[in-house]
Design a protein around this motif. Structure first.
Motif, PDB file in Angstrom:
ATOM      1  N   UNK A   1      -1.923  -9.149  -0.018  1.00  0.00           N
ATOM      2  CA  UNK A   1      -0.956  -9.117   1.068  1.00  0.00           C
ATOM      3  C   UNK A   1      -0.034  -7.908   0.958  1.00  0.00           C
ATOM      4  N   UNK A   2       0.344  -7.559  -0.283  1.00  0.00           N
ATOM      5  CA  UNK A   2       1.202  -6.388  -0.496  1.00  0.00           C
ATOM      6  C   UNK A   2       0.487  -5.111  -0.045  1.00  0.00           C
ATOM      7  N   UNK A   3      -0.780  -4.979  -0.410  1.00  0.00           N
ATOM      8  CA  UNK A   3      -1.562  -3.807  -0.004  1.00  0.00           C
ATOM      9  C   UNK A   3      -1.597  -3.683   1.511  1.00  0.00           C
ATOM     10  N   UNK A   4      -1.756  -4.818   2.176  1.00  0.00           N
ATOM     11  CA  UNK A   4      -1.819  -4.823   3.639  1.00  0.00           C
ATOM     12  C   UNK A   4      -0.468  -4.490   4.257  1.00  0.00           C
ATOM     13  N   UNK A   5       0.596  -5.139   3.763  1.00  0.00           N
ATOM     14  CA  UNK A   5       1.929  -4.958   4.348  1.00  0.00           C
ATOM     15  C   UNK A   5       2.466  -3.548   4.138  1.00  0.00           C
ATOM     16  N   UNK A   6       2.228  -2.988   2.929  1.00  0.00           N
ATOM     17  CA  UNK A   6       2.784  -1.670   2.604  1.00  0.00           C
ATOM     18  C   UNK A   6       1.798  -0.538   2.835  1.00  0.00           C
ATOM     19  N   UNK A   7       0.563  -0.869   3.159  1.00  0.00           N
ATOM     20  CA  UNK A   7      -0.450   0.165   3.397  1.00  0.00           C
ATOM     21  C   UNK A   7      -0.806   0.943   2.144  1.00  0.00           C
ATOM     22  N   UNK A   8      -0.954   0.240   1.018  1.00  0.00           N
ATOM     23  CA  UNK A   8      -1.261   0.917  -0.244  1.00  0.00           C
ATOM     24  C   UNK A   8      -2.703   1.428  -0.248  1.00  0.00           C
ATOM     25  N   UNK A   9      -2.888   2.661  -0.665  1.00  0.00           N
ATOM     26  CA  UNK A   9      -4.225   3.209  -0.860  1.00  0.00           C
ATOM     27  C   UNK A   9      -4.750   2.738  -2.214  1.00  0.00           C
ATOM     28  N   UNK A  10      -6.077   2.861  -2.472  1.00  0.00           N
ATOM     29  CA  UNK A  10      -6.593   2.477  -3.801  1.00  0.00           C
ATOM     30  C   UNK A  10      -5.877   3.198  -4.943  1.00  0.00           C
TER      31      UNK A  10
END
Length: 466
Positions: free
Chosen positions: A48-57
């Protein structure tokens, strides 16, 4: 056997809550658990954090690396502070200050803010050092390895218990009306507030030594029952044995930290498991901290009774070799059942190695227990840093190559190719890490003690058994 010699407990009677050492043991273990629970609390919410903050790999891997990097500096510093101010004040401040980035982690809006919070949240990982110093001051040498290992193991459990605990907190928050898209933020705030509250508990319900706090003993003119050295830290960094143990702890605790952070995705990519199933397997891995680390400390103490200080080192070497062999075999496992069996065996070995390491640490130099504990403890996070960096380099390169090779195909094909490439890269990395553990185990045999050290330890043991 006497229960106490110069205030130190000579047995680990966990039901004797009136005993200052036992009460301190419980509070330090609980504080350690809370710190590790908060430190790794974000892990179950990472999708969810990756999705919300738009984290790249790359940003995701950087956050993993930063989370263990901050701990290195904190552990190096906290050991010296414990020698000077005592573990009680150090733990109080660490809990309260560590709560700040934990709470702020729930308020971040950008990848950079998230990475900075993960860096500073890593400071609460220094709780391990204070726990080891405090139990070393409270327990006699015949049981100090067992006490250190048990308090550390039960505290370390917090790093895996969040797989179950954080979703439960999240479910409770949703029941109170918090939106599911925002629940990870509120859960981190809750974890931070618990951490802050524990600081008050530590301040009011523990003391530095069985005889009293450092400050009170100095004011009353009493001798602090700890051998002190103004140049303790400098003495510690000049001792080659400290740096061997630094490396040793890097290849046991450091690898355990790396497994906590990466094994979920590895099991999913390698064996096509659901996220919940993979998470439950990792939770089982963490639950072994209830007894595995204690076994390492216990057998370290028993080896010391039979073979002296050299016996403690020899047991440490054996369990490190077992750890390296098992991880190497795990990297080649093609069956889920075999992988689970080997992962269970690895969990037992790696946690026993951690306990065995700190069954040796208190005997290196009793004038600088805090400094040595801090340096060795920092080694665990240095090991985690390099292991995570190694995994990142191999995994990201393999994933990018797979994505490029399948450019233009469907998203399902690209994702399958990426997952397969990541699995193969991490498997190869685990094999090489296993070899490095074997090498560290052999190097640990170089740890030597003087005849005077052996005689002092034997004399102390004979007094405790009298």
């Amino acid at each position: 056997m006497k229960d106490v010699i110069t205030g130190k407990a000579t047995k680990l009677d966990l039901r004797n809550f009136r005993s200052i050492p036992i009460r301190t043991f419980w509070i330090s273990a609980i504080a350690f658990f809370i710190c590790f629970f908060s430190w790794f609390g974000i892990v179950p919410f990472m999708p969810q954090v990756e999705k919300d903050l738009g984290l790249s790999p790359s940003q995701k891997w950087n956050a993993i690396i930063l989370a263990v990097s901050g701990t290195v500096f904190a552990r190096l510093l906290i050991g010296k502070l414990c020698d000077k101010y005592g573990p009680r004040l150090c733990y109080t401040w660490l809990l309260m200050l560590g709560a700040i980035p934990t709470i702020l982690c729930g308020l971040v809006q950008t990848p950079l803010q998230f990475q900075l919070c993960r860096l500073f949240m890593g400071f609460i990982g220094a709780s391990f050092v204070i726990t080891q110093v405090h139990t070393s001051l409270m327990f006699a040498s015949n049981v100090v390895g067992t006490a250190n290992a048990t308090s550390a193991g039960w505290g370390n459990l917090g790093g895996g218990a969040n797989r179950l605990g954080m979703p439960l907190i999240a479910a409770g928050l949703v029941a109170f009306g918090v939106a599911e898209t925002e629940v990870w933020r509120y859960a981190m705030v809750v974890a931070g507030l618990v951490c802050f509250s524990m600081g008050f508990v530590y301040y009011f319900f523990t003391q530095d030594t069985p005889e009293g706090n450092f400050s009170d003993l100095k004011k009353s003119g009493k001798r602090i029952p700890v051998k002190k050295d103004q140049n303790g830290f400098l003495t510690a960094i000049k001792d080659y044995r400290v740096w061997i143990l630094f490396v040793v702890y890097g290849v046991c605790f450091g690898i355990e930290l790396t497994v906590y952070g990466t094994m979920d995705s590895y099991l999913q990519n390698t064996f096509n498991l659901e996220r919940v199933t993979a998470g439950n397997i990792i939770l089982a891995f963490a639950l072994m901290n209830l007894f595995a680390r204690t076994l390492g400390g216990y057998f370290g103490d028993k080896s010391g009774e039979k073979g002296g200080l050299r016996g403690r080192v020899f047991f440490l070497t054996l369990i490190l070799i077992a750890e390296g062999v098992i991880l190497s075999l795990f990297s080649m496992a093609g069956s889920l059942i075999i992988a689970i069996v080997l992962l269970t065996a690895f969990s037992l070995a790696v946690q026993m190695a951690e306990g065995a390491t700190f069954a040796v640490v208190p005997f290196i130099n009793k004038k600088a227990i805090g400094s040595i504990s801090g340096i060795v403890g920092a080694g665990g996070n240095v090991g985690a840093f390099f292991a995570a960096l190694f995994l990142k380099i191999k995994s990201v390169a393999a994933e990018e190559a797979a994505i490029a090779a399948n450019e233009g195909r469907s998203s399902e094909i690209i994702e399958a190719a990426r997952a397969s490439a990541s699995s193969a890269a991490i498997s190869d990395a685990f094999l090489w890490i296993g070899f490095s553990i074997l090498a560290a185990g052999l190097v640990s045999l170089a740890i030597r003690f003087s005849q005077e050290d052996e005689k002092e330890a034997a004399l102390e043991l004979s007094h405790q058994n009298a």
